[in-house]
Design a protein around this motif. Sequence first.
Motif, PDB file in Angstrom:
ATOM      1  N   HIS A   1      86.820  57.363  68.252  1.00  0.00           N
ATOM      2  CA  HIS A   1      85.992  58.284  67.456  1.00  0.00           C
ATOM      3  C   HIS A   1      85.016  59.080  68.324  1.00  0.00           C
ATOM      4  O   HIS A   1      84.848  60.288  68.126  1.00  0.00           O
TER       5      HIS A   1
ATOM      6  N   SER B   1      85.260  59.799  71.603  1.00  0.00           N
ATOM      7  CA  SER B   1      85.959  60.777  72.451  1.00  0.00           C
ATOM      8  C   SER B   1      86.546  61.905  71.607  1.00  0.00           C
ATOM      9  O   SER B   1      86.532  63.071  72.018  1.00  0.00           O
ATOM     10  N   ASN B   2      87.025  61.590  70.407  1.00  0.00           N
ATOM     11  CA  ASN B   2      87.512  62.650  69.500  1.00  0.00           C
ATOM     12  C   ASN B   2      86.417  63.682  69.224  1.00  0.00           C
ATOM     13  O   ASN B   2      86.622  64.891  69.372  1.00  0.00           O
ATOM     14  N   LEU B   3      85.261  63.185  68.812  1.00  0.00           N
ATOM     15  CA  LEU B   3      84.198  64.117  68.404  1.00  0.00           C
ATOM     16  C   LEU B   3      83.557  64.808  69.595  1.00  0.00           C
ATOM     17  O   LEU B   3      83.125  65.961  69.494  1.00  0.00           O
TER      18      LEU B   3
ATOM     19  N   ARG C   1      85.117  65.764  72.296  1.00  0.00           N
ATOM     20  CA  ARG C   1      86.037  66.872  72.620  1.00  0.00           C
ATOM     21  C   ARG C   1      85.851  68.020  71.620  1.00  0.00           C
ATOM     22  O   ARG C   1      85.768  69.180  71.990  1.00  0.00           O
ATOM     23  N   GLY C   2      85.740  67.669  70.347  1.00  0.00           N
ATOM     24  CA  GLY C   2      85.620  68.694  69.313  1.00  0.00           C
ATOM     25  C   GLY C   2      84.317  69.467  69.400  1.00  0.00           C
ATOM     26  O   GLY C   2      84.316  70.711  69.387  1.00  0.00           O
TER      27      GLY C   2
ATOM     28  N   LEU D   1      87.075  72.272  65.459  1.00  0.00           N
ATOM     29  CA  LEU D   1      87.235  70.845  65.134  1.00  0.00           C
ATOM     30  C   LEU D   1      88.659  70.561  64.666  1.00  0.00           C
ATOM     31  O   LEU D   1      89.269  69.563  65.046  1.00  0.00           O
TER      32      LEU D   1
ATOM     33  N   LYS E   1      90.973  70.899  67.834  1.00  0.00           N
ATOM     34  CA  LYS E   1      90.731  70.101  69.045  1.00  0.00           C
ATOM     35  C   LYS E   1      90.642  68.595  68.815  1.00  0.00           C
ATOM     36  O   LYS E   1      90.791  67.816  69.752  1.00  0.00           O
ATOM     37  N   VAL E   2      90.341  68.174  67.579  1.00  0.00           N
ATOM     38  CA  VAL E   2      90.142  66.745  67.334  1.00  0.00           C
ATOM     39  C   VAL E   2      91.410  66.124  66.760  1.00  0.00           C
ATOM     40  O   VAL E   2      91.819  66.451  65.657  1.00  0.00           O
TER      41      VAL E   2
ATOM     42  N   SER F   1      89.265  62.302  61.616  1.00  0.00           N
ATOM     43  CA  SER F   1      87.945  62.912  61.483  1.00  0.00           C
ATOM     44  C   SER F   1      87.954  64.421  61.763  1.00  0.00           C
ATOM     45  O   SER F   1      87.094  65.133  61.248  1.00  0.00           O
ATOM     46  N   GLY F   2      88.914  64.928  62.545  1.00  0.00           N
ATOM     47  CA  GLY F   2      88.944  66.365  62.858  1.00  0.00           C
ATOM     48  C   GLY F   2      89.145  67.231  61.621  1.00  0.00           C
ATOM     49  O   GLY F   2      88.318  68.084  61.299  1.00  0.00           O
TER      50      GLY F   2
END
Length: 199
Positions: free
Chosen positions: A37, A39-41, A43-44, A71, A74-75, A79-80
């Motif tokens: 979560h 690293s996902n956010l 990056r976004g 978002l 990129k995510v 969550s993206g």
Amino acid sequence: MLDADFFRRWMTATAASVDREADRLTALDSPIGDADHGSNLRRGFTAVAAALDEEAPDTPGAVLLLAAKQLISKVGGASGPLYGTLLRRTGKALGDAPEVSEEEFARALREGVEAVMALGGAAPGDKTMIDALLPAVDALGDSFAAARTAAEQGALATTPLQAHKGRASYLGERSIGHQDPGATSSSLLITALAEAHGE
Ligand code: ADP
Ligand code: MG
């Protein structure tokens, strides 16, 4: 009144906060998810901040639509699209006005949260980002500071809940006793909102 610069500051404050807290978000996503979560956010929201720097959209709605686009593209992960939908629907509701009132924004954000509930199917108490976002929107009628407190408390209150949506729901009762990562990042988003408002 809230102008494009306010919304840009909201997004860049969120990007800074997500960057600082990425390891904690990923740690929360470890026992009840797949540890991505943060690293996902990161990056976004890094992409959101870069895009806003480059394009400098000049209305509140355009700022949020550009952020949403980043978002969504990129995510990876649930969550993206959910955060993308939140900002896209909120941005659409704001239209192309150069400035919006706090009441208009509160109504738009509620539409955004309702769109997330429609997309993901989560209700309050399902141990998701909704448990921070919905109380925040309810409190936004009082003040930005009240919204921040409500989001923080909503995130903390996910710990004893059993997850009924998303990856954590696969764990059934074993999801109990862990704070939800998405509710935690939503509380960061609302804290950044209060910060951008000077509270
Ligand atoms: P993934 O679960 O695909 O790895 P993330 O780890 O980035 O995606 O995000 C997980 C978070 O997304 C959860 O903690 C939860 O708050 C939120 N979430 C997952 N599914 C839903 C849903 N259907 N509705 C609302 N929020 C959700
Ligand atoms: Mg995950």
